[in-house]
Design a protein around this motif. Structure first.
Motif, mmCIF file in Angstrom:
data_model
loop_
_atom_site.group_PDB
_atom_site.id
_atom_site.type_symbol
_atom_site.label_atom_id
_atom_site.label_comp_id
_atom_site.label_asym_id
_atom_site.label_seq_id
_atom_site.Cartn_x
_atom_site.Cartn_y
_atom_site.Cartn_z
ATOM 1 N N ASN A 73 -9.633 0.679 -9.585
ATOM 2 C CA ASN A 73 -8.635 -0.283 -9.127
ATOM 3 C C ASN A 73 -7.229 0.144 -9.548
ATOM 4 O O ASN A 73 -6.236 -0.035 -8.827
ATOM 5 N N ASP A 74 -7.207 0.669 -10.807
ATOM 6 C CA ASP A 74 -5.900 1.091 -11.299
ATOM 7 C C ASP A 74 -5.337 2.216 -10.447
ATOM 8 O O ASP A 74 -4.109 2.300 -10.234
ATOM 9 N N PHE A 75 -6.185 3.071 -9.950
ATOM 10 C CA PHE A 75 -5.714 4.207 -9.156
ATOM 11 C C PHE A 75 -5.865 3.965 -7.652
ATOM 12 O O PHE A 75 -5.588 4.846 -6.861
ATOM 13 N N SER A 76 -6.341 2.822 -7.225
ATOM 14 C CA SER A 76 -6.592 2.567 -5.807
ATOM 15 C C SER A 76 -5.288 2.372 -5.046
ATOM 16 O O SER A 76 -4.384 1.648 -5.497
ATOM 17 N N PRO A 77 -5.138 2.957 -3.857
ATOM 18 C CA PRO A 77 -3.942 2.736 -3.034
ATOM 19 C C PRO A 77 -3.825 1.287 -2.559
ATOM 20 O O PRO A 77 -2.721 0.773 -2.340
ATOM 21 N N LEU A 78 -4.976 0.637 -2.471
ATOM 22 C CA LEU A 78 -4.947 -0.761 -2.014
ATOM 23 C C LEU A 78 -4.188 -1.646 -2.972
ATOM 24 O O LEU A 78 -3.481 -2.585 -2.579
ATOM 25 N N LYS A 79 -4.346 -1.357 -4.275
ATOM 26 C CA LYS A 79 -3.641 -2.169 -5.251
ATOM 27 C C LYS A 79 -2.129 -1.924 -5.118
ATOM 28 O O LYS A 79 -1.302 -2.834 -5.264
ATOM 29 N N THR A 80 -1.817 -0.667 -4.857
ATOM 30 C CA THR A 80 -0.382 -0.349 -4.636
ATOM 31 C C THR A 80 0.130 -1.060 -3.380
ATOM 32 O O THR A 80 1.264 -1.575 -3.344
ATOM 33 N N LEU A 81 -0.715 -1.070 -2.328
ATOM 34 C CA LEU A 81 -0.320 -1.754 -1.092
ATOM 35 C C LEU A 81 -0.117 -3.251 -1.317
ATOM 36 O O LEU A 81 0.740 -3.889 -0.666
ATOM 37 N N SER A 82 -0.868 -3.799 -2.228
ATOM 38 C CA SER A 82 -0.737 -5.245 -2.447
ATOM 39 C C SER A 82 0.599 -5.603 -3.075
ATOM 40 O O SER A 82 1.010 -6.748 -3.081
#
Length: 460
Positions: free
Chosen positions: A400-409
């Motif tokens: 999660n920490d490295f997921s692009p989705l979290k960045t997108l959020s």
């Protein structure tokens, strides 16, 4: 020249022609067809199953002798070196060698010594075969029922034997088998008589063979090999009574016993009636004494038994036995109880061993082991799952920490072309190209209207 040579050939004989001529002279001479010679044997070497070659000599001359096998087989003695002999035969020449020699037909020792020589040689021969061994001598029966006698029916021998036997032991039956005891046909006659006796099997208990005295020639039939062998082969004991006490024949040596006279032979073959009666009376008296002594001993023993306390109080005879029986019964009961206890203990021990080896017990133990292992397995699986969950949670957190989705959020997006390739530089864009904007909650399509590239932070 040829005629002279032919004349010389006719004058000279060949060796074969001369030897043939000499042989014809020998064969046609009537005085040489049958010659009787006496002399001493020389160069004799016995050839088994063959012709014999030797010499006959005197003090001044010698002649070679040939005796063919068929003629030599008729000789009644074995020739020896230096023996004086009489020989008859024909004189002829041996044509291949041109030597003359005597072809012998008959041969016998010279003088009276011939019989003694034949006797000596035959005695040595039969002795080597064991016909005179003492080990083969059989004992005479003490009380014979039937006695066979081989002798001349007209001589005094049978008379003396019958008189003596009837006087000593009338019970014995005497059977005469007549035979010729002297002369040319004596040996076959003696053998035939003994063969008749042997054919009767075990009918006779003893046999007597004999004759009166005489010279060596008169007694010669009892030295013949066939007679001696027949005496040795008789199935019953044989008494030989040939000649006088000083005369000894080969039959005497082969027989089981030798008697000096026919009367002595009968005495050997039969027991003395007077001696038998005396012996019977002596044995009867001894037997009566033994019987009387046995009766006396039995009476004394019976008297002792009648006066013994056991006969007066017979219950004492079984009282001790009854006590012994009780003791034995009690000992038997104790032994049986001890044996039963031992057997019971062994049975319990074997039962316990059998229970320990029971399949149900084994199954129960295996079920307990299985439950323990299943419980342990569940616990181990739970701990393993917790460990895996913890690790998985850490990995998810890292993801999660490295997921692009979290960045997108957080308001960020990333751009791809229509094929899905991520666009990271304006150099990948062209005016009018359609792109896709990937946001946290969806995708938006857009078109490029202008492309500006920065040069070290400055726009171009």
């Amino acid at each position: 020249m040829d005629s002279i040579k032919d004349t010389a050939d006719q004058k000279y004989l060949t060796v074969s022609e001369l030897n043939w001529y000499v042989k014809q002279k020998f064969d046609r001479d009537p005085y040489l067809r049958q010659v009787f010679l006496q002399g001493e044997i020389s160069n004799f070497r016995y050839r088994r199953n063959g012709h014999q070659y030797f010499s006959i000599k005197d003090d001044h001359a010698k002649i070679n002798v040939v005796m063919f096998k068929g003629d030599f087989d008729k000789v009644q003695f074995m020739p020896e070196e230096g023996m004086k002999v009489y020989i008859s035969g024909r004189v002829s020449s041996y044509e291949p060698q041109g030597s003359y020699q005597l072809y012998a037909k008959t041969m016998e020792p010279a003088g009276l010594g011939a019989l003694y020589e034949r006797l000596r040689q035959l005695q040595e021969k039969l002795a080597k075969e064991g016909l005179f061994n003492q080990d083969h001598k059989r004992p005479l029966p003490r009380f014979p029922d039937k006695i066979a006698v081989v002798t001349s029916p007209s001589g005094a021998v049978i008379h003396d034997i019958m008189v003596t036997a009837n006087r000593r032991f009338p019970h014995a039956e005497i059977d005469l088998y007549p035979a010729q005891v002297q002369g040319e046909g004596a040996a076959p006659s003696l053998v035939a008589a003994m063969q008749q006796i042997a054919a009767r099997g075990g009918e006779y208990d003893v046999m007597i063979i004999g004759r009166g005295g005489g010279s060596l020639e008169d007694l010669w039939a009892f030295n013949e090999e066939a007679v001696v062998r027949q005496v040795y082969q008789m199935p019953m004991p044989v008494i030989s009574s040939v000649g006088h006490e000083t005369d000894t024949t080969l039959c005497d040596l082969a027989a089981d016993c030798r008697a000096a006279t026919p009367t002595a032979a009968a005495e050997m073959a039969t027991p003395d009636r007077g001696e038998i009666f005396a012996w019977v009376n002596q044995e009867q008296a001894r037997l009566l004494n033994l019987i009387n002594g046995a009766i006396r001993d039995r009476k004394q023993a019976l008297s002792r038994l009648e006066n013994s306390y056991i006969m007066r109080e017979p219950q004492r005879l079984y009282e001790q036995k009854a006590m012994q029986a009780d003791q034995a019964s009690q000992a038997l009961v104790r032994q049986m109880e001890l044996l039963l206890n031992n057997r019971r203990q062994r049975l319990e021990l074997m039962g316990q061993k059998l229970y320990n080896q029971s399949p149900a017990l084994k199954i129960k133990q295996l079920e307990q082991t299985n439950d323990f292992l299943a419980k342990n397995l569940r616990q181990q699986m739970d701990r393993l799952l917790e460990q895996k969950k913890s690790v998985f949670g850490g990995l998810v957190q890292q993801l999660n920490d490295f997921s692009p989705l979290k960045t997108l959020s957080r308001g960020y997006s990333y751009t791809t072309d229509e094929e899905g390739t991520v666009l990271t530089s304006v150099s990948q864009l062209q005016t009018g190209e359609k792109i896709k904007l990937h946001l946290a909650d969806g995708i938006a399509s857009a078109a490029i209207t202008e492309v500006k590239e920065k040069d070290h932070g400055r726009e171009e």
